[in-house]
Structures are given as C-alpha cells and as structure tokens.
Design a protein around this motif. Structure first.
Motif, PDB file in Angstrom:
ATOM      1  N   UNK A  83       3.188 -39.017  88.643  1.00  0.00           N
ATOM      2  CA  UNK A  83       1.748 -38.563  88.287  1.00  0.00           C
ATOM      3  C   UNK A  83       1.770 -36.892  89.072  1.00  0.00           C
ATOM      4  N   UNK A  84       2.365 -36.579  89.887  1.00  0.00           N
ATOM      5  CA  UNK A  84       2.567 -35.331  90.255  1.00  0.00           C
ATOM      6  C   UNK A  84       3.090 -34.316  89.432  1.00  0.00           C
ATOM      7  N   UNK A  85       4.185 -34.851  88.753  1.00  0.00           N
ATOM      8  CA  UNK A  85       4.947 -33.852  87.891  1.00  0.00           C
ATOM      9  C   UNK A  85       4.588 -34.118  86.375  1.00  0.00           C
ATOM     10  N   UNK A  86       3.582 -35.048  86.014  1.00  0.00           N
ATOM     11  CA  UNK A  86       2.932 -35.186  84.729  1.00  0.00           C
ATOM     12  C   UNK A  86       3.983 -36.031  83.910  1.00  0.00           C
ATOM     13  N   UNK A  87       4.815 -36.587  84.637  1.00  0.00           N
ATOM     14  CA  UNK A  87       5.853 -37.564  83.772  1.00  0.00           C
ATOM     15  C   UNK A  87       5.436 -38.752  83.079  1.00  0.00           C
ATOM     16  N   UNK A  88       5.207 -39.065  81.977  1.00  0.00           N
ATOM     17  CA  UNK A  88       4.817 -40.265  81.527  1.00  0.00           C
ATOM     18  C   UNK A  88       3.231 -40.549  81.555  1.00  0.00           C
TER      19      UNK A  88
ATOM     20  N   UNK B 135      -6.060 -42.653  94.011  1.00  0.00           N
ATOM     21  CA  UNK B 135      -6.230 -41.996  92.619  1.00  0.00           C
ATOM     22  C   UNK B 135      -4.870 -42.022  91.916  1.00  0.00           C
ATOM     23  N   UNK B 136      -3.668 -42.105  92.302  1.00  0.00           N
ATOM     24  CA  UNK B 136      -2.401 -42.279  91.636  1.00  0.00           C
ATOM     25  C   UNK B 136      -2.396 -43.542  91.062  1.00  0.00           C
ATOM     26  N   UNK B 137      -2.700 -44.447  91.812  1.00  0.00           N
ATOM     27  CA  UNK B 137      -2.896 -45.872  91.022  1.00  0.00           C
ATOM     28  C   UNK B 137      -3.876 -46.034  89.648  1.00  0.00           C
ATOM     29  N   UNK B 138      -4.868 -45.250  90.019  1.00  0.00           N
ATOM     30  CA  UNK B 138      -5.840 -45.339  88.573  1.00  0.00           C
ATOM     31  C   UNK B 138      -5.279 -44.698  87.730  1.00  0.00           C
TER      32      UNK B 138
ATOM     33  N   UNK C 126      -8.096 -36.256  86.570  1.00  0.00           N
ATOM     34  CA  UNK C 126      -7.930 -37.233  87.875  1.00  0.00           C
ATOM     35  C   UNK C 126      -6.488 -36.582  88.556  1.00  0.00           C
ATOM     36  N   UNK C 127      -5.421 -36.398  87.618  1.00  0.00           N
ATOM     37  CA  UNK C 127      -4.099 -36.011  88.047  1.00  0.00           C
ATOM     38  C   UNK C 127      -4.304 -34.509  89.017  1.00  0.00           C
TER      39      UNK C 127
END
Length: 98
Positions: free
Chosen positions: A53-58, A27-30, A68-69
């Motif tokens: 992706x966890x911290x919503x950076x960029x 899911x992180x790759x997507x 998804x995040x």
C-alpha cells in the motif's frame, strides 16, 4: 527533575505515536479490502500488506482508494517525524544531564 519530566514526556510520546501507527495499519487494511489484488481470500488472518500500500503495488486506482493511501502515507510520515523528534530530544537530555 529534568529526567523525570523527560520520562513522562517519552511515555506520552510513545502512546501518541502508537495510536498514529495503529490508525495507519487500520487504514492499510481498508485499502487492501478495496483492492481486488490485495484482498485476503485465504480465510486466515494475515499481517497488513503495508509495503504494497505504501508503494502503490496492486492497489486499486480509484480516487477514493488513492486518497486513503495518501492519508496512510501521511500518518506514517508523522510516525517517522515523531521518531526524529524523540531522537533529538534524547540527545538534548543526555547532553544536559552529563
């Protein structure tokens, strides 16, 4: 008998947590593919940018990517809870055996 059951349960637990973690990585790759600032343009494979992706950076701000995040964060919380349950189970088995 208690120790053997524990080892069997630990093996099943390990496989289950591994599956959930792999789902979170995929899911992180997507999420990275949907986020222009995280897209891999080098042409070489790289590790998942899970910290970003966890911290919503960029990460792209559209609703689908954010959903998804949130799902990925939920999967990672399941992994964390799984480790907490396993630690509690290990403590319980050690206290029963000794």
């Amino acid at each position: 008998m208690t120790g053997e059951a524990f080892y069997l349960l630990a093996g099943v637990w390990a496989l289950g947590i591994l599956v959930v973690f792999i789902l979170a990585i995929r899911l992180s790759y997507r999420i990275e593919a949907r986020s222009p600032d995280l897209t891999n343009r080098s042409g070489f494979p790289r590790k998942a940018m899970m910290f970003h992706t966890i911290t919503n950076m960029k990460v792209a701000r559209d609703e689908e990517t954010q959903a998804m995040r949130r799902r990925m964060n939920g999967l990672l919380l399941i992994v964390l809870a799984g480790f907490a349950v396993m630690a509690a189970g290990l403590h319980l088995v050690r206290s029963v055996i000794s």
